[in-house]
Design a protein around this motif. Structure first.
Motif, PDB file in Angstrom:
ATOM      1  N   ARG A 117      42.295  32.147  45.784  1.00 45.19           N
ATOM      2  CA  ARG A 117      41.339  32.411  44.713  1.00 45.19           C
ATOM      3  C   ARG A 117      40.505  31.179  44.393  1.00 45.19           C
ATOM      4  NH1 ARG A 117      44.430  33.011  38.981  1.00 45.19           N
ATOM      5  NH2 ARG A 117      42.546  34.228  38.621  1.00 45.19           N
ATOM      6  N   GLN A 128      49.000  44.897  42.023  1.00 48.70           N
ATOM      7  CA  GLN A 128      47.989  43.837  41.887  1.00 48.70           C
ATOM      8  C   GLN A 128      47.808  43.456  40.421  1.00 48.70           C
ATOM      9  OE1 GLN A 128      44.339  43.929  44.657  1.00 48.70           O
ATOM     10  NE2 GLN A 128      44.960  46.061  44.543  1.00 48.70           N
ATOM     11  N   LEU A 139      52.461  38.340  45.803  1.00 43.79           N
ATOM     12  CA  LEU A 139      51.047  38.597  45.505  1.00 43.79           C
ATOM     13  C   LEU A 139      50.437  37.443  44.707  1.00 43.79           C
ATOM     14  CD1 LEU A 139      50.994  42.409  44.687  1.00 43.79           C
ATOM     15  CD2 LEU A 139      49.560  41.266  46.379  1.00 43.79           C
ATOM     16  N   LYS A 140      51.209  36.898  43.763  1.00 43.47           N
ATOM     17  CA  LYS A 140      50.725  35.752  42.990  1.00 43.47           C
ATOM     18  C   LYS A 140      50.491  34.549  43.899  1.00 43.47           C
ATOM     19  CE  LYS A 140      52.724  36.836  38.453  1.00 43.47           C
ATOM     20  NZ  LYS A 140      53.631  36.368  37.375  1.00 43.47           N
ATOM     21  N   ARG A 145      47.366  35.120  45.833  1.00 42.22           N
ATOM     22  CA  ARG A 145      46.225  34.958  44.926  1.00 42.22           C
ATOM     23  C   ARG A 145      45.909  33.492  44.694  1.00 42.22           C
ATOM     24  NH1 ARG A 145      48.099  35.803  39.288  1.00 42.22           N
ATOM     25  NH2 ARG A 145      48.567  33.607  39.608  1.00 42.22           N
ATOM     26  N   GLU A 146      46.930  32.693  44.387  1.00 41.01           N
ATOM     27  CA  GLU A 146      46.703  31.279  44.083  1.00 41.01           C
ATOM     28  C   GLU A 146      46.225  30.513  45.304  1.00 41.01           C
ATOM     29  OE1 GLU A 146      46.852  29.633  40.982  1.00 41.01           O
ATOM     30  OE2 GLU A 146      46.708  31.775  40.555  1.00 41.01           O
ATOM     31  N   TYR A 184      40.184  45.547  44.897  1.00 40.27           N
ATOM     32  CA  TYR A 184      40.921  44.293  45.022  1.00 40.27           C
ATOM     33  C   TYR A 184      40.093  43.189  44.384  1.00 40.27           C
ATOM     34  CZ  TYR A 184      37.760  42.977  48.878  1.00 40.27           C
ATOM     35  OH  TYR A 184      36.647  42.662  49.634  1.00 40.27           O
ATOM     36  N   MET A 236      45.967  40.371  38.721  1.00 38.53           N
ATOM     37  CA  MET A 236      44.659  40.769  39.242  1.00 38.53           C
ATOM     38  C   MET A 236      44.370  42.178  38.726  1.00 38.53           C
ATOM     39  SD  MET A 236      45.169  39.259  43.104  1.00 38.53           S
ATOM     40  CE  MET A 236      46.901  39.734  43.137  1.00 38.53           C
ATOM     41  N   GLU A 285      41.230  39.622  45.209  1.00 33.97           N
ATOM     42  CA  GLU A 285      41.338  38.713  46.359  1.00 33.97           C
ATOM     43  C   GLU A 285      41.677  39.549  47.585  1.00 33.97           C
ATOM     44  OE1 GLU A 285      40.442  35.738  46.187  1.00 33.97           O
ATOM     45  OE2 GLU A 285      40.375  35.478  44.015  1.00 33.97           O
ATOM     46  N   ALA A 317      45.167  39.529  49.142  1.00 30.59           N
ATOM     47  CA  ALA A 317      46.123  40.179  48.247  1.00 30.59           C
ATOM     48  C   ALA A 317      45.951  41.695  48.298  1.00 30.59           C
ATOM     49  CB  ALA A 317      45.935  39.665  46.823  1.00 30.59           C
ATOM     50  N   GLU A 373      46.653  31.565  36.434  1.00 28.94           N
ATOM     51  CA  GLU A 373      46.432  32.967  36.072  1.00 28.94           C
ATOM     52  C   GLU A 373      46.211  33.163  34.575  1.00 28.94           C
ATOM     53  OE1 GLU A 373      49.686  35.470  37.093  1.00 28.94           O
ATOM     54  OE2 GLU A 373      51.175  34.343  35.974  1.00 28.94           O
TER      55      GLU A 373
END
Length: 875
Positions: A159, A89, A151-152, A155-156, A116, A94, A118, A121, A348
């Motif tokens: 988030r 993460q 994971l990115k 997240r995007e 965590y 993150m 998100e 994620a 990010e």
């Protein structure tokens, strides 16, 4: 290894009060329980090669490399998975660091817990950490970069954007609670009647008319022009004929942009010939039929941010570009620029990676360049036509350089358009001179302007532009939350919650409360069912009409998701008794105490915890709480009460028939317990306990003694107001009691009440709860054997993994151990059991149905009551 369960904790929980966002994964190591890491050949080398950044994990060693040392000397795979989940993460942008791995009572089964940011994620990280560990164990290849990229992407996708996130972070720093409404950027700050909402950077105070004006570029331009504010000359067109006419009037270079566009979409700038103008019009008309054509103003692109009619920041925006070195081609220079650690995927980092798109290729074509072209040393090649940060642009803070006249103009613009949050785009050589001198002009006024360029400029000072937003929504002295009283415990939670809610409502507040039978605002049920978890609490806290929240908070919700609130003003712990033990890794009263105390640990430092001095396990935590503490007891001479009296502390006791608040040795009597209907004329001692808890909590909040007393006198127990809580129904020859008692302490409370009930025969209808321990079921049978003359055993609606015969056998075994020869029969269906009991009732019989399906039992009894009344009327 096998993942048994993954759950996301979203509020204060048994692992941490402060770290609310935790993944809890129940993991069965299976055969790996026999293989710590030092018994797996080459494991240390493989994990260090795959994720070398784990060197930063200090672990219990407390030094860099501590985790790798633990791997080398031997640690179990649950611990390894915890660290992998945290690190992947962090590598995906993150940054998380808290984790715990603890073995359960089941050998080889662990709870792996970690932070965590998100939720989606975090869940993915849990699943993938297990796969990574398995690959490392087996010596197989694993694509760690693909995992981090995934994971990115997650997240995007989920988030909050940087602007929304900055406001949330600023609010959180002021301890203002927040709730995300849905999956987009709509956020609620605060609770209940004191909430404020915003979406992106549009607030609940933003005028919809102002947004409409800002979105209509032609109207905006006219209003500014009429107010003597410099704007570019131009006109609105819909076809080539109109385009040609405007160009004849204003000349080249020009700018084309859709009337209803935003964020630079559909815009073309510095257009210098007819073919480019036609192409620009076609591009703009993809977004709007009407297109604005304006004279291109030379200079730099500036953004001025005005919040609450005050200028707070200004930045110069520079489109994505590269600077030639005479050696590398444009693509190589883009790749080099994207390696800048300030650039990242999506939002990010401070800057966004530059992507080659249609806009890029079109700009290069105008220069007769391709991606293989090598620019001269020092040559600036622009790659985007707009300066938006989301397309790779950069920003330079110029807040301290803006001329006072330009500040005044910007603040006037925000008032002319009517926006509380206003982004003003200016084209000018500089902002150090008034625009009338520099020849600059206002290009656009934006509702919902982005904050990223101000929060983290690539050059210059960052500006906390979220702070004035929160200042505007919550000016000094304005409350952002509502009073919250949370009630937990084994028995008495619902009645105590209802009593407190009644006191609150009687004192003029609009109260929202949750119980095991439904969610209520005032006395209107809005949702039926067991609503004692975090989602139900959030339901109340999201309601903009609620002024005061009283929240029954059960163990299930705490274990499943944590609390639905960050802090409460008062936490009430009614008692801790044996119930639900053996479930969800809660095997003892010590374990159960850890769950229940989550509510008390969430009490504000200035708030109060209310505990039962007669309950052993409640009093074990009394000295560990970081808030004020008050206790209650059915015995004025309880040692804890005596100790508190000597220390001058506040208590509540039952003495000489009175419910009494004590401050040291000073007594304030609320009233006689028998005068409060909920106590059944003082016969139901367990109801008096609930009155003590409710009275003490209400007094500590600040309600007056007389107000509390009057409220308790008007709280009339009934099937409607307190369903399943000592509901007594009177018939001509017999009475029926329906109660939710379902554990030994609940049975004992009913036994204590029945000692005060005179009757010719006491009939009990009971069942065993399938997911309770054998001893609990037998103990209920033993107590039932003591208090009833005849027992009807029926089956619970959900057997929960047992057979009817097994449960009934345990009940009968318990009855036989009661020391009393009690008759019994088995009637599986609850309704049939009730009908049978009422059919066999004689003069003076008292029937007690200890039911798990309260509404069904109450409906049947009320139907019989109505039938009896109808027959009486006929006679």
């Amino acid at each position: 290894m096998k993942i048994e369960k993954i759950q996301a904790l979203r509020g204060p929980n048994i692992w941490s009060i402060r770290r609310k966002k935790l993944i809890q994964m129940r993991l069965d190591l299976e055969e790996m329980e026999n293989y710590p890491t030092n018994k797996i050949e080459g494991f240390r080398e493989r994990i260090e090669k795959l994720i070398p950044s784990l060197i930063t994990h200090r672990c219990s060693e407390g030094v860099e490399g501590g985790f790798f040392h633990r791997v080398e000397t031997g640690t179990w795979m649950g611990h390894v998975i915890e660290h992998i989940a945290l690190e992947i993460q962090t590598l995906a942008g993150m940054d998380v660091g808290f984790g715990r791995t603890r073995e359960t009572k089941t050998p080889g089964v662990y709870n792996v817990v970690f932070n965590y940011i998100e939720e989606n994620a975090g869940v993915y990280a849990a699943e993938e950490a297990v796969k990574i560990s398995e690959a490392l164990i087996e010596g197989k290849e694993y694509d760690i970069n693909a995992c981090i990229h995934k994971l990115k992407e997650i997240r995007e996708r989920v988030r909050l954007g940087p602007s929304t996130g900055s406001i949330v972070e600023e609010a959180a720093s002021r301890k203002i609670p927040w709730i995300r409404l849905g999956t987009n950027s709509l956020v609620q700050l605060g609770y209940g009647i004191n909430q404020q909402r915003f979406q992106a950077t549009i607030t609940g105070k933003t005028s919809s008319i102002a947004v409409d004006i800002a979105c209509n570029k032609e109207l905006t331009k006219k209003m500014l022009h009429d107010a003597a504010i410099p704007v570019p000359i131009g006109d609105l067109i819909v076809d080539e004929e109109g385009l040609e006419a405007v160009i004849r009037k204003i000349g080249y270079p020009i700018v084309l942009k859709p009337l209803d566009g935003n964020h630079g979409k559909g815009s073309s700038i510095n257009v210098n010939d007819w073919d480019a103008a036609k192409t620009g019009m076609e591009h703009a008309q993809k977004y709007s039929r009407k297109v604005i054509v304006e004279k291109y103003i030379t200079g730099y692109d500036f953004r001025v941010l005005v919040i609450d009619n005050k200028m707070v920041a200004a930045a110069r925006r520079v489109p994505a570009h590269i600077v030639g070195d005479g050696e590398l081609n444009i693509q190589q220079l883009i790749d080099k620029e994207n390696k800048d650690p300030r650039r990242g995927y999506g939002h990010e980092n401070v800057l966004t990676e530059i992507e080659v798109d249609k806009d890029t290729t079109e700009l290069l074509e105008k220069l007769h360049y391709t991606l293989e072209t090598i620019p001269q040393k020092g040559e600036v090649v622009y790659l985007k036509s707009t300066a938006n940060l989301s397309t790779g642009g950069t920003s330079i803070d110029v807040t301290d350089m803006i001329h006072p006249e330009n500040i005044t103009m910007a603040e006037r613009i925000s008032k002319i358009i009517g926006l509380d949050v206003c982004g003003i785009d200016i084209m000018a050589e500089n902002l150090t001179q008034p625009l009338k001198e520099s020849g600059g002009a206002i290009i656009e006024v934006n509702a919902a302007p982005g904050f990223r360029m101000h929060l983290a400029p690539s050059e210059g000072l960052p500006r906390n532009v979220a702070a004035p937003i929160v200042d505007m929504l919550y000016p000094q002295g304005k409350p952002f939350t509502i009073p919250i009283i949370a009630v937990t415990g084994t028995n008495g939670k619902t009645t105590t919650t209802r009593l407190i809610s009644h006191i609150v409502k009687s004192n003029g507040y609009r109260v929202g409360f949750t119980t095991s039978d439904g969610i209520y605002i005032q006395n209107t049920m809005l949702s039926k069912g067991d609503t004692t978890g975090p989602l139900s609490a959030e339901f109340i806290l999201k309601d903009p009409t609620v002024e005061f929240a009283v929240l029954e908070t059960a163990r299930g919700g705490i274990l499943r998701s944590g609390l639905g609130f960050s802090q409460c003003d008062i936490g009430v712990l009614t008692n801790i008794e044996e119930d639900h033990l053996g479930m969800n890794d809660i095997h003892s009263l010590k374990d159960l105490t850890k769950v229940k105390r989550v509510v008390l640990d969430s009490v504000k430092k200035s708030g109060w915890s209310v505990l039962n001095a007669d309950n052993e396990y409640s009093m074990k935590i009394v000295n560990d709480l970081d808030c004020n503490v008050a206790i209650f007891s059915m015995d004025e001479n309880n040692p804890h009460i005596v100790k508190y009296a000597k220390e001058g502390k506040i208590t509540c006791v039952y003495e000489e028939g009175f419910v009494t608040i004590k401050k040291g040795d000073w007594k304030i009597r609320i009233g006689k317990a028998k005068d409060f209907p909920i106590t059944m004329e003082g016969k139901a001692r367990f109801m008096i306990e609930n009155v003590l808890a409710a009275s003490l909590a209400s007094y500590l909040y600040g309600f007056g003694i007389e107000d509390i007393s009057n409220s308790l006198r008007t709280f009339i127990p009934s099937a409607q107001l307190t369903p399943g809580r000592l509901n007594v129904f009177k018939f001509k020859n017999f009475k029926v009691l329906i109660d939710f008692a379902h554990n030994p302490s609940g049975y004992e409370a009913i036994e204590d009440y029945l000692k005060n009930v005179e009757s010719s025969k006491k009939i009990g209808i009971i069942s065993g709860v399938g997911d309770r321990r054998d001893n609990d079921i037998k103990e209920c049978g033993k107590i039932a054997g003591r208090m009833f003359d005849h027992i009807i055993i029926r089956n619970e609606k959900h057997l929960r993994g047992r057979t009817e015969e097994e449960i009934n056998g345990l009940i009968i075994e318990g009855m036989q151990a009661s020391g009393k020869d009690v008759s019994y029969e088995i009637i599986p269906k609850e309704i049939e059991a009730l009908k049978h009991a009422m059919g066999m009732a004689e003069e003076g019989t008292f029937i007690t149905a200890l039911s798990d399906v309260i509404s069904n039992a109450i409906d049947l009894v009320q139907e019989y009551q109505a039938r009896e009344l109808l027959e009486d009327d006929k006679n």
